[in-house]
Design a protein around this motif. Structure first.
Motif, mmCIF file in Angstrom:
data_model
loop_
_atom_site.group_PDB
_atom_site.id
_atom_site.type_symbol
_atom_site.label_atom_id
_atom_site.label_comp_id
_atom_site.label_asym_id
_atom_site.label_seq_id
_atom_site.Cartn_x
_atom_site.Cartn_y
_atom_site.Cartn_z
ATOM 1 N N VAL A 78 0.860 -1.188 0.000
ATOM 2 C CA VAL A 78 0.000 0.000 0.000
ATOM 3 C C VAL A 78 0.900 1.244 0.000
ATOM 4 N N GLU A 79 0.828 2.020 -1.074
ATOM 5 C CA GLU A 79 1.768 3.121 -1.281
ATOM 6 C C GLU A 79 1.647 4.214 -0.223
ATOM 7 N N SER A 80 0.440 4.417 0.302
ATOM 8 C CA SER A 80 0.220 5.508 1.261
ATOM 9 C C SER A 80 0.835 5.231 2.637
ATOM 10 N N GLN A 81 1.196 3.993 2.886
ATOM 11 C CA GLN A 81 1.793 3.634 4.179
ATOM 12 C C GLN A 81 3.304 3.910 4.160
ATOM 13 N N PRO A 82 3.890 4.215 5.317
ATOM 14 C CA PRO A 82 5.343 4.458 5.367
ATOM 15 C C PRO A 82 6.137 3.205 5.025
ATOM 16 N N ALA A 83 7.430 3.369 4.767
ATOM 17 C CA ALA A 83 8.296 2.245 4.408
ATOM 18 C C ALA A 83 8.273 1.168 5.489
ATOM 19 N N VAL A 84 8.354 -0.066 5.043
ATOM 20 C CA VAL A 84 8.350 -1.209 5.961
ATOM 21 C C VAL A 84 9.749 -1.370 6.563
ATOM 22 N N ASP A 85 9.797 -1.746 7.815
ATOM 23 C CA ASP A 85 11.061 -1.976 8.514
ATOM 24 C C ASP A 85 11.912 -2.977 7.727
ATOM 25 N N GLU A 86 13.172 -2.610 7.448
ATOM 26 C CA GLU A 86 14.039 -3.467 6.648
ATOM 27 C C GLU A 86 14.265 -4.822 7.306
ATOM 28 N N ALA A 87 14.249 -4.878 8.624
ATOM 29 C CA ALA A 87 14.450 -6.149 9.333
ATOM 30 C C ALA A 87 13.336 -7.148 8.991
ATOM 31 N N TYR A 88 12.136 -6.622 8.751
ATOM 32 C CA TYR A 88 11.004 -7.481 8.387
ATOM 33 C C TYR A 88 11.252 -8.127 7.029
ATOM 34 N N TYR A 89 11.700 -7.307 6.063
ATOM 35 C CA TYR A 89 12.041 -7.843 4.741
ATOM 36 C C TYR A 89 13.207 -8.825 4.839
ATOM 37 N N ALA A 90 14.199 -8.486 5.645
ATOM 38 C CA ALA A 90 15.383 -9.351 5.787
ATOM 39 C C ALA A 90 14.986 -10.727 6.331
ATOM 40 N N MET A 91 14.037 -10.745 7.259
ATOM 41 C CA MET A 91 13.573 -12.010 7.844
ATOM 42 C C MET A 91 12.986 -12.921 6.757
ATOM 43 N N TRP A 92 12.100 -12.346 5.931
ATOM 44 C CA TRP A 92 11.467 -13.142 4.870
ATOM 45 C C TRP A 92 12.470 -13.514 3.784
ATOM 46 N N ARG A 93 13.359 -12.602 3.463
ATOM 47 C CA ARG A 93 14.367 -12.881 2.440
ATOM 48 C C ARG A 93 15.225 -14.071 2.847
ATOM 49 N N ASP A 94 15.658 -14.092 4.104
ATOM 50 C CA ASP A 94 16.530 -15.165 4.580
ATOM 51 C C ASP A 94 15.832 -16.529 4.541
ATOM 52 N N ILE A 95 14.508 -16.521 4.699
ATOM 53 C CA ILE A 95 13.753 -17.776 4.630
ATOM 54 C C ILE A 95 13.589 -18.228 3.178
ATOM 55 N N LEU A 96 13.173 -17.308 2.315
ATOM 56 C CA LEU A 96 12.734 -17.679 0.968
ATOM 57 C C LEU A 96 13.869 -17.850 -0.037
ATOM 58 N N VAL A 97 15.026 -17.274 0.243
ATOM 59 C CA VAL A 97 16.098 -17.260 -0.752
ATOM 60 C C VAL A 97 17.031 -18.470 -0.623
ATOM 61 N N LYS A 98 16.753 -19.362 0.323
ATOM 62 C CA LYS A 98 17.668 -20.492 0.592
ATOM 63 C C LYS A 98 18.073 -21.296 -0.649
ATOM 64 N N PRO A 99 17.140 -21.662 -1.545
ATOM 65 C CA PRO A 99 17.567 -22.470 -2.706
ATOM 66 C C PRO A 99 18.493 -21.709 -3.661
ATOM 67 N N PHE A 100 18.573 -20.387 -3.501
ATOM 68 C CA PHE A 100 19.360 -19.563 -4.431
ATOM 69 C C PHE A 100 20.564 -18.913 -3.750
ATOM 70 N N ASN A 101 20.870 -19.349 -2.550
ATOM 71 C CA ASN A 101 21.864 -18.648 -1.741
ATOM 72 C C ASN A 101 23.299 -19.025 -2.063
ATOM 73 N N SER A 102 23.498 -20.177 -2.704
ATOM 74 C CA SER A 102 24.870 -20.581 -2.988
ATOM 75 C C SER A 102 24.906 -21.429 -4.252
ATOM 76 N N ASP A 103 26.136 -21.780 -4.649
ATOM 77 C CA ASP A 103 26.309 -22.634 -5.830
ATOM 78 C C ASP A 103 26.275 -24.111 -5.455
ATOM 79 N N THR A 104 26.085 -24.393 -4.169
ATOM 80 C CA THR A 104 25.970 -25.780 -3.704
ATOM 81 C C THR A 104 24.542 -26.267 -3.927
ATOM 82 N N PRO A 105 24.352 -27.485 -4.448
ATOM 83 C CA PRO A 105 22.999 -27.991 -4.678
ATOM 84 C C PRO A 105 22.152 -27.955 -3.398
#
Length: 437
Positions: free
Chosen positions: A342-369
């Protein structure tokens, strides 16, 4: 003996209305108990939700059609419903109980305008598969060609709009919709458009031909050919393309190397459809895919196809680039462009995004299968869903990209069931870089 289906609009209405009244009554009773200080603990509330969910699922499964399809979508859409409902609705992803054969024969003859014996050498009574808006039967043409015939359940298309209204009312009166009204409006409008397309088998035939053309150089993808002479708005006849269901992929027939190859091909197919074709197969559950020991992937069911706007694909690509680079200010902007924030709301806390990123990016985090068989990403997501309430007013259902999320979630589960071990970081970066602009 299959139960005689409820095919009339009034019959479906009363069946759904009864469910709505029951769910609403249970919700009112629960609220009253809470007012008097009873049933406060989480376990009792969860049991109450599970009981309501069971009734909802039983009714949707019996009625099939639009309401069952919405249930399937809801089960894959985070934060649409309480967890107990999402869990119960997962049952609707499994094959539905079949429709009586005489109903199927009547629909085929009505749509194609000829007696069954003139149309086919035989139509097998036992369904090849049963789903939410139709079921598939094996058949043989008089030419000797083996085919499959997809037949839409009678009454499903006529009652689509009233079914959706009733289901929405049931969810609202049961206190189950956890989003503002305008967000629910957008979500149901998108589901309605996709359902209307899916109910038109002539539209599906065009989709089949478009995806065949797009994938014509991918010899490892097979898509059934349409038999135009035996197809209509509610009946679709296609060549029989057989492969192994995901449950039949065993170590005796599929080596780990072949499973990994299939995993890479699934990723390539998804990324090509998203970034190059900008049109995706929107119903990615196990019943719509089959496999062969040579690594071939067979795609079925092109009723639910989502054509994507170029600017949505670009916003999605940029959001992924930002997330991988941990540039959360940029990610916030791209999620606004995507229609998820929602554009009218202030920016979301970066720590919140970092939490989800760390969970969801696992299959793409390294060159190891990455070993999808042991993946617990879904468990980490489930554990963090309560954090969403803090930012409930900041986000909304990303209507334009909801089917991208659905595609990715569906293929995650398939890779997990297959037991794929693969590294996708380099491949992903190729797609993200080649579309820079």
């Amino acid at each position: 003996m299959a139960k005689k289906p409820v095919t009339s609009r009034s019959g479906r209405f009363f069946k759904l209305a009864g469910m709505t009244a029951s769910v609403a009554g249970q919700y009112a009773g629960q609220r009253a108990r809470r007012m008097f200080g009873q049933e406060q603990d989480e376990a009792a509330r969860s049991e109450h939700y599970s009981r309501m969910a069971g009734q909802l699922v039983d009714t949707l499964g019996e009625l099939k059609g639009a309401v069952m399809k919405v249930g399937q979508i809801a089960s894959q859409t985070q934060d649409f419903l309480p967890q107990e409902f999402s869990d119960a609705l997962q049952k609707l992803q499994k094959e539905a109980p079949p429709m009586p054969f005489d109903v199927i024969v009547g629909q085929v003859e009505a749509e194609l305008g000829r007696p069954l014996g003139e149309l086919f050498e035989y139509l097998q009574e036992e369904p090849y598969a049963a789903a939410s808006i139709g079921q598939v039967h094996r058949a043989r043409m008089h030419s000797g060609e083996d085919v499959i015939v997809k037949v839409q359940y009678p009454g499903v298309d006529d009652s689509c709009d009233s079914d959706l209204k009733q289901l929405r009312m049931a969810l609202r009166l049961g206190g189950l919709l956890k989003m503002p009204k305008d967000h629910v409006d957008q979500l149901f409008a998108e589901i309605r458009v996709r359902l209307k397309e899916e109910l038109d088998y002539e539209n599906e035939a065009r989709n089949l031909e478009a995806f065949q053309e797009f994938h014509k150089n991918d010899e490892w993808i097979r898509i059934p050919r349409v038999i135009v002479s035996h197809s209509a708005r509610r009946v679709l006849t296609m060549e029989l393309l057989e492969g192994d269901h995901i449950s039949a992929i065993t170590p005796e027939r599929y080596s780990q190397a072949t499973i990994n190859l299939i995993g890479h091909r699934i990723f390539t197919m998804m990324a090509d459809q998203l970034f190059r074709f900008q049109c995706i197969h929107g119903d990615p559950h196990a019943g719509n895919f089959a496999y062969r020991p040579d690594g071939t992937i067979i795609l079925y069911d092109f009723g639910c196809v989502k054509k994507l706007k170029h600017e949505i694909v670009e916003a999605y690509r940029k959001a992924l680039v930002s997330a991988l680079a941990e540039d959360y200010a940029a990610l916030d902007r791209h999620l606004i462009d995507l229609g998820a924030r929602v554009e009218s709301q202030p920016a979301v806390d970066e720590a919140y995004y970092a939490m989800w990123r760390d969970i969801l990016v696992k299959p793409f985090n390294s060159d190891t299968p990455y070993n999808f068989a042991e993946s617990d990403i879904h468990k980490h997501v489930a554990a963090k869903t309560t954090t969403v309430f803090k930012y409930l007013d900041y986000f909304k259902p990303p209507v334009e990209s909801i089917f991208i999320d659905r595609m990715i979630a569906g293929h995650y589960w398939m890779m997990k069931r297959l037991g794929v071990q693969a590294a996708f970081r380099e491949e992903l970066e190729t797609y993200l870089g080649s579309n820079a602009g």
